[in-house]
Design an enzyme around this catalytic site. Structure first.
Site, short mmCIF file in Angstrom:
data_model
loop_
_atom_site.label_atom_id
_atom_site.label_comp_id
_atom_site.label_asym_id
_atom_site.label_seq_id
_atom_site.Cartn_x
_atom_site.Cartn_y
_atom_site.Cartn_z
N HIS A 262 25.10 50.93 20.31
CA HIS A 262 25.05 49.60 20.91
C HIS A 262 24.93 49.78 22.42
O HIS A 262 25.87 50.18 23.08
CB HIS A 262 26.30 48.81 20.56
CG HIS A 262 26.44 47.57 21.38
ND1 HIS A 262 25.60 46.49 21.22
CD2 HIS A 262 27.30 47.23 22.36
CE1 HIS A 262 25.94 45.55 22.08
NE2 HIS A 262 26.96 45.97 22.79
N ASP A 264 24.38 47.98 25.89
CA ASP A 264 24.32 46.72 26.62
C ASP A 264 23.15 46.77 27.59
O ASP A 264 23.06 47.66 28.44
CB ASP A 264 25.62 46.49 27.38
CG ASP A 264 26.76 46.13 26.46
OD1 ASP A 264 26.59 45.21 25.64
OD2 ASP A 264 27.83 46.77 26.53
N ASP A 374 27.99 42.54 19.04
CA ASP A 374 28.90 42.32 20.16
C ASP A 374 28.76 40.95 20.80
O ASP A 374 29.27 40.72 21.88
CB ASP A 374 28.65 43.41 21.22
CG ASP A 374 29.71 43.43 22.31
OD1 ASP A 374 30.86 43.08 22.03
OD2 ASP A 374 29.38 43.79 23.46
N HIS A 578 23.91 39.32 26.19
CA HIS A 578 25.27 38.80 26.06
C HIS A 578 26.26 39.29 27.12
O HIS A 578 27.46 38.99 27.02
CB HIS A 578 25.82 39.07 24.65
CG HIS A 578 26.01 40.51 24.32
ND1 HIS A 578 25.19 41.15 23.42
CD2 HIS A 578 26.91 41.42 24.73
CE1 HIS A 578 25.60 42.41 23.31
NE2 HIS A 578 26.64 42.59 24.10
#
Length: 1004
Positions: A262, A264, A374, A578
């Protein structure tokens, strides 16, 4: 038998730490190291490889914050190592507890071929297995000295979050640069003992299996000669063969492991650094795929794939090969893992359009799943968007972070506002960074809430947040857990394979209706107001640009800016990631975002102006262009003509020093403090403001959450409040029919203008805040004389209801919530809307007065001032527009929400511009009019029912039609959907409440 369990377990820990793990690399020699520090931003690979380097030694400090250093390491494999496995061990100064959050590197060969990434849990580079003695070694490392923004004392304000304030002090110490022999037998012994020790610790103390493992571990430790670990490792492993071979019980829980990182797209690092994080991770994962035939890796976010393609073509070539083999899997089908609360209807749709189209164009891969591990909660309008994009599933993990209530399911069908249901899975492992530790696997089994109905879950496996991905240690552990007694079984699988199995074993899971509200991170609806306003403005400018460019293309041959709109959409979608749109990234990210939104506004403004001038032609007729989906000032939606003006507004002074604004529809009283003490709906004879209360009330709260400063607002913030009632000025506005209010508080200043537009039943509140507070929360309150147990919030393609009461812990937890352009509250025959042009957070509370009436208070969240990760969050000038709309139906709320977000555009031209398409029902709202993305010239119209009722409407094309198709979001015909009835350019549509429809209109 005496209980010696703790003795053996303690022995295992010490022997592993002090003897066996150090023996993995039994011999090593130092490499020669030289370095070049790039003077500014990262440079192309060829430049880094060719740079003049200077010698450097282990122990040297290196790396200014956000800098790039190119290390060259050289050496010779000793002749005595011939035939053995040799690796370079390159420790840039890593803290193994911070994978993804500190320095990282990408290793290249001299010809520029990428080898693999370096990070705190991945410090090795294979030289040969076996290696030849005397072999020359030469490697280059592009090392990023990303500073540690969130350290062991998290949420401490730091200047490291922006290149402009981070300074130049070196951040890291070069720790190890060696050639080393890898003893693979010892390495496997470490993995054997870790897997068994971790499993043992999770089994009941009275379990026979735990004691079988304990005795086997004891025998293995007895077999190890602590002075000759390598020479006795095979013997020790043989003592573990039987316990490792014992198969899992038939009822064991089944875990589908998906290799994962994951990443970001921005967070505690800027966008430009994410480009390199993705390249490092992709290089690592393609290398691991070559070494591990069972391993499968999935990567989401088409934007990140596009970055690899653009910036690292050598890595891209390896990625494409692995995708073709079915082992490097595009996941999620979205442009980024976006926030889903705040993006508007079209933006949420375009996340899927651009994401899915990228994977289809590049690889021919169609994603069935939305992959959002997330994201901070999920809006109730999302299920039908997922379905309309041609997808079927949703995966997330974040709801497990909720603080108050435990979500009751792990596998369920999620029902959205229109009735669409999406098969959804929350991995019970409760992390998107699973590392295959025994505690994680056991937690997944114990935590799984669907026991009896299902026994299958997913584990996203690999270091994430800042990237890195799956390690060879995780793969080795998974291999031992494939079929091991006492454990869940673990198999590497793709997301689609998991969902197919999970749905087959549990075809009728429980149903959850409405939003998936995260009981945490509520302040992300308010932090970084400039970023949120930039997003809202960009969404509406894109609507206008597409509408007017399409209209001009059909009517005048105007060149439709396909490429420009595609690029701008992708820019806006990226910034809905996000940690960007929610305001939870470092200062650098938001500084760049504000500049990006300004450029987007300029470019879209140019497209809009050029298209409108092409439509207007030469002339002196004053035209109002109406981009809203409803008629405005007599101008039809999507058209232009002279505006029809009606009514007038007056202002009168009151004896108490206040003012009265009146436009014949609404009479508003403003007291001497600039507070609204009356808003009378003249036609209904109904007062809006609760007795004894005042609206337009600014309220200031202390705001220091227990953690996650930019993300969280904790409920105790309400315990203290300061009503900002003192006014420096309450005077008539420059036009004589408005009221201007100035207040100062702390180090800040607020200027407001209250106005009643002629002929419109709404009070407009324009607020300018020069904000210089810290750890404060600013709200704007409207206490309403209205009794209701629920209110409506706009979300994507409709609205949904939240309670105004707190009967249960689920309702009480929603003390801060999201809306788009409006909230609406209603008694059966009368309602009130509060609309906005760029805020999202709000709260609604109710109280019963002494007279028996109910006061329902709507408060809009304006500004916060957290100090982490951006210590200067929101400092400076902000402008907001809100409107109070008394007597509003839900249709009025929809219409006024659009109005406040789409200001009028006026220019002179030859005459009226007819709309490209019209709809004869206000409840059917057109969200997009554009030309088809394939360049065919077809017109695409997207619309939905917006009032929550069934609708029978006629859509009329303002051009000759050759045919009409119902399509998905990607503008592909829906094979199982009959085309609508068409008669002389009039298209009959029937819609369910909130139903979303896309039509492709073929031009004759």
């Amino acid at each position: 038998m005496h209980d010696d369990r703790t003795l053996v377990e303690a022995r295992l820990r010490r022997v592993l730490d002090e003897r066996i793990r150090p023996a993995v690399y039994p011999e090593s020699v130092p490499l020669d190291v030289a370095v070049w520090h790039a003077p500014g931003e990262p440079v192309p690979v060829a430049e880094g490889l060719a740079a003049d380097v200077e010698p450097v030694t282990v122990g040297s400090r290196w790396g200014a914050p956000w800098g790039t250093s190119w290390f060259r390491v050289t050496g010779t494999v000793p002749e005595a190592w011939a035939g053995r496995t040799v690796e370079a061990v390159l420790d840039l100064g890593f803290d193994e507890n911070m994978p993804g959050f500190q320095c990282e590197g990408l290793v290249y060969r001299p010809d520029g071929t990428p080898v693999k990434g370096l990070n705190p849990r991945n410090q090795w580079v294979r030289i040969g297995a076996p290696v030849q003695g005397g072999e020359e070694v030469r490697l280059h490392v592009e090392a990023a000295s990303n500073p540690v923004v969130m350290d062991y004392r998290p949420f401490t304000p730091t200047p490291l979050g922006d290149l402009e304030t981070a300074g130049s002090d070196p951040q890291y110490t070069l720790t190890r640069m060696d050639l080393a022999v890898l003893d693979e037998t010892v390495w496997h012994l470490v993995t054997d003992l870790e897997v068994l020790g971790e499993l043992m610790a999770e089994l009941p103390v009275d379990s026979p299996r735990r004691w079988e493992i304990l005795r086997a571990v004891e025998r293995a430790l007895d077999a190890v000669d602590l002075q000759d670990v390598g020479g006795t490792a095979e013997r020790a492993r043989s003592r573990l063969t039987d316990v490792l071979a014992a198969p899992a019980v038939p009822s064991a829980h089944r875990i589908s492991a998906v290799g994962h990182a994951h990443i970001d797209s921005a967070w505690l690092w800027p966008l430009r650094e994410t480009v390199r994080k993705v390249a490092r991770t992709a290089a690592n994962m393609t290398a691991l795929l070559d070494d591990e035939p069972d391993f499968v890796f999935a990567m989401s976010q088409a934007q990140q794939w596009a970055w690899v393609k653009e910036h690292r073509p050598e890595v891209w070539a390896r990625v494409k090969k692995a995708v073709a083999e079915g082992r490097f899997v595009p996941a999620g089908g979205m442009w980024v893992e976006s926030d889903t609360n705040m993006p508007g209807s079209e933006a949420m749709a375009r996340q899927f359009v651009h994401g899915k189209r990228f994977f289809l164009d590049e690889f021919g891969v169609e994603n069935d799943e939305a992959w959002l591990p997330d994201t901070f909660g999920f809006a109730a309008g999302l299920p039908q968007i997922i379905k309309a994009a041609g997808s079927r599933y949703l995966l997330t993990q974040k709801i497990s972070w909720s603080r108050t209530n435990r979500f009751p399911h792990h596998t369920f069908r999620w029902e959205g506002i229109d009735g669409t249901r999406i098969f959804t899975h929350f991995p019970p492992v409760d992390t998107y960074n699973c590392s295959m530790r025994g505690a994680e696997i056991a937690h997944a089994v114990r935590n799984f809430k669907d026991k009896g109905a299902a026994r299958h879950s997913l584990a996203p496996t690999g270091w994430g947040d800042g990237g890195g991905g799956t390690t060879r240690e995780m793969v080795a552990k998974a291999a031992r857990l494939r079929d091991l007694e006492g454990s869940a079984t673990v198999t590497w699988e793709t997301p689609s394979a998991f969902f197919a199995k999970a749905e087959a074993e549990n075809p009728e899971p429980p149903v959850w209706v409405g939003e998936l509200y995260l009981e945490l991170h509520r302040a992300t609806l308010t932090s970084q107001a400039g970023t949120k306003q930039g997003n809202r403005r960009s969404e509406h400018l894109l609507r206008e640009a597409e509408l007017w460019a399409a209209t001009a293309a059909v009517r005048t041959g105007f060149p439709y800016p396909y490429a420009d709109l595609d690029r701008i959409w992708k820019t806006v979608l990226l910034h809905q990631f996000h940690d960007i749109l929610p305001g939870s990234s470092i200062a650098w990210v938001h500084r760049e975002a504000r500049a990006t939104y300004a450029r987007v506004a300029d470019e879209l403004g140019g497209i809009i102006d050029a298209a409108q001038r092409a439509l207007a032609g030469e002339g002196s007729v004053p035209l109002l262009f109406n981009a809203a989906p409803h008629t405005r000032s007599g101008v039809p939606a999507g058209g232009a003509r002279p505006a029809e003006m009606s009514g007038r507004t007056t202002r009168a002074e009151r004896p108490d020093g206040g003012h009265v604004l009146d436009n014949g529809l609404l009479r508003v009283g403003v007291d001497a403090r600039g507070l609204v003490d009356s808003a009378l709906d003249l036609a209904a004879g109904r007062e809006t403001i609760a007795p004894g209360r005042t609206g337009n009330l600014l309220q200031l709260h202390q705001d220091l959450p227990n953690m996650w400063d930019a993300w969280d607002v904790d409920e105790f913030y309400r315990n203290t409040v300061t009503d900002l009632t003192d006014a420096d000025e309450v005077t008539p506005g420059d036009d004589g029919v408005t009221v201007r209010i100035v207040r100062t508080f702390g180090a800040s200043r607020v200027t407001q203008v209250l106005s009643l537009p002629p002929g419109e039943k709404r009070l407009v509140v324009d607020t300018e805040v020069d904000w210089h507070e810290t750890e404060k929360f600013l709200k704007l309150a409207f206490p309403l004389d209205l009794h209701t147990d629920r209110y409506a919030s706009e979300t994507q393609f409709g609205h949904f209801f939240r309670p105004t009461h707190t009967n249960t812990s689920w309702e009480a937890a929603k003390f801060e919530a999201c809306n788009h352009r409006f909230v609406h509250l209603q008694e059966p025959d009368w309602g009130v809307a509060v609309v906005n042009d760029g805020t999202y957070g709000h709260d609604v509370t109710r109280a019963v007065r002494g007279d028996g009436g109910t006061t329902t208070t709507v408060r809009v969240s304006l500004l916060r001032a957290p100090r982490f990760p951006d210590p200067e969050t929101d400092q400076g000038v902000h402008r907001f527009r809100h409107a109070l709309v008394p007597g509003a139906s839900i249709g009025d709320a929809v219409r006024e929400g659009w109005r406040v977000n789409l200001p009028e555009r006026r220019l002179h031209g030859a005459g009226e511009v007819a709309p490209l398409v019209t709809v004869d029902r206000d409840s059917v709202v057109v969200t997009a009019v554009k030309l088809a993305d394939d360049g065919s010239g077809d017109v695409v119209v997207r619309f939905h029912e917006a009032h929550g009722a069934r609708a029978h409407a006629t859509l009329t094309a303002g051009f000759p039609l050759a045919g009409v198709e119902v399509t998905d979001l990607l503008e592909r015909p829906l094979a199982d959907t009959a085309p609508p009835t068409v008669d002389d350019g009039r298209i009959t549509v029937r819609l369910r409440p909130f139903e979303l429809t896309t039509l492709r209109l073929k031009r004759a």
